[in-house]
Design an enzyme around this catalytic site. Structure first.
Site, PDB file in Angstrom:
ATOM      1  CG  ASP A 127      39.446  51.818  48.931  1.00  8.21           C
ATOM      2  OD1 ASP A 127      39.538  50.648  48.519  1.00  8.21           O
ATOM      3  OD2 ASP A 127      40.135  52.267  49.862  1.00  8.21           O
ATOM      4  CD  GLU A 175      37.869  44.711  51.936  1.00  7.86           C
ATOM      5  OE1 GLU A 175      38.045  44.773  53.179  1.00  7.86           O
ATOM      6  OE2 GLU A 175      38.796  44.878  51.112  1.00  7.86           O
TER       7      GLU A 175
END
Length: 324
Positions: free
Chosen positions: A22, A202
């Site tokens: 991420d 997401e």
């Protein structure tokens, strides 16, 4: 991949930073690149900075915040992002309640911390509390962007009335840690490539360029099925109107079996040292034989590559394995 005369040359990518999922890189006006990402232990927010993107690989790391031992945000610190909003530094992240509160760990909510120092690796970080979307369900992966003088919050959240694990929502902000209006859903997992393993939208990231606002996002399970999609709207459109947004029917970045780069996703955008070249930042794995739950596997590595553009001003992501 590029051509030199009649010779075609392929440049294979290697990770910039290993075991950092991420990834988020922010280029500030002070000339530094700031980096944060999920750490394998999911127990803290780690920051580093350098004057070049390559320099982030060996830059000293600083722990800005550690999770408490118990309480509503004491497990699984996920996907931090560092932003400079309205004169201060903010890190937005998701965290879950301790096992003493919830038996199901995946009950994340979104939080923010703030630092008013010029250098966010110095000074004190203040916990600003939960960024409340007004919907009390699993949520994560918040980012912010400013458009026409308005600060917006963009994130992923579950709606119990919609099939799937998370959809993407947007709302204006009254402060960098508080929303000013009702959330609006921009996209939900519905296409074949978005619902492999898990029904997921997401990891949104925003890029404003060529008269458009682009939102990249990630979908499907976090193994080799993980892939990236794209929304876009005209820069003069109402970003709060779902009808303003067009959704690509196909993924824009996905596993490259040929070169062994799997499950690219949860990206961010930054600019190269020239100030012009858009750089695509994302994580991916270099193998598929994951033991146990993919979320606990530490080998999602940070990659960075230049983003290309077509004649219509649309981004061309290429392959996650190549500088092409």
């Amino acid at each position: 991949m590029y051509k030199s005369g009649d010779t075609q040359v392929t440049t294979l990518l290697t990770p910039l930073i290993e075991q950092r999922a991420d990834p988020f890189i922010y280029k500030h006006t002070d000339g530094y690149y700031y980096f944060t990402a999920s750490v394998p232990a999911y127990d803290r927010i780690e920051l580093r900075r350098a004057t070049t993107i390559a320099g982030l690989a060996t830059a000293e790391t600083v722990d800005a915040w550690h999770k408490p031992d118990t309480g509503p945000y004491s497990e699984l610190v996920w996907a931090p992002e560092i932003h400079f909003n309205q004169g201060a530094w903010y890190v937005y992240f998701a965290a879950a309640p301790s096992r003493e509160i919830k038996f199901n760990l995946f009950q994340h909510r979104m939080y923010a911390i703030r630092n008013t120092s010029a250098n966010p690796l110095d000074g004190e970080w203040e916990f600003m509390g939960q960024v409340d979307s007004g919907i009390d369900t699993f949520c994560l992966d918040a980012t912010t962007f400013t458009h026409k003088g308005v600060l917006y919050y963009l994130w992923a959240q579950k709606d119990n009335a919609i099939e799937g694990n998370s959809n993407l929502y947007i709302a204006p902000m009254s402060t960098p840690w508080q929303l000013a209006g009702e959330p609006v859903m921009l996209t939900k997992p519905e296409l074949d490539w978005e619902i492999r393993g898990f029904w997921v939208n997401e990891g949104p990231s925003v890029l404003q360029k060529n008269g458009r606002i682009f939102i990249s996002y990630s979908a499907s399970a976090t193994d080799e099925n993980y892939a990236m999609g794209l929304l876009w709207a005209d820069e003069d459109a109402d970003v709060m109107d779902p009808a303003s947004w067009t959704k690509s029917p196909q993924p824009v970045l996905q596993t490259c079996y040929e070169h062994g780069i799997y499950g690219p996703g949860h990206n961010s955008f930054t600019y190269g040292e020239d100030g012009e070249t858009v750089m695509l930042v994302y994580h991916a794995r270099t193998y598929t034989e994951i033991e146990g739950d993919p979320l606990w596997n530490p080998d999602r590595h940070t990659f960075v590559k230049p983003l290309k553009w077509d004649d219509q001003g649309m981004p061309v992501f290429g392959k996650p394995s190549l500088i092409d």
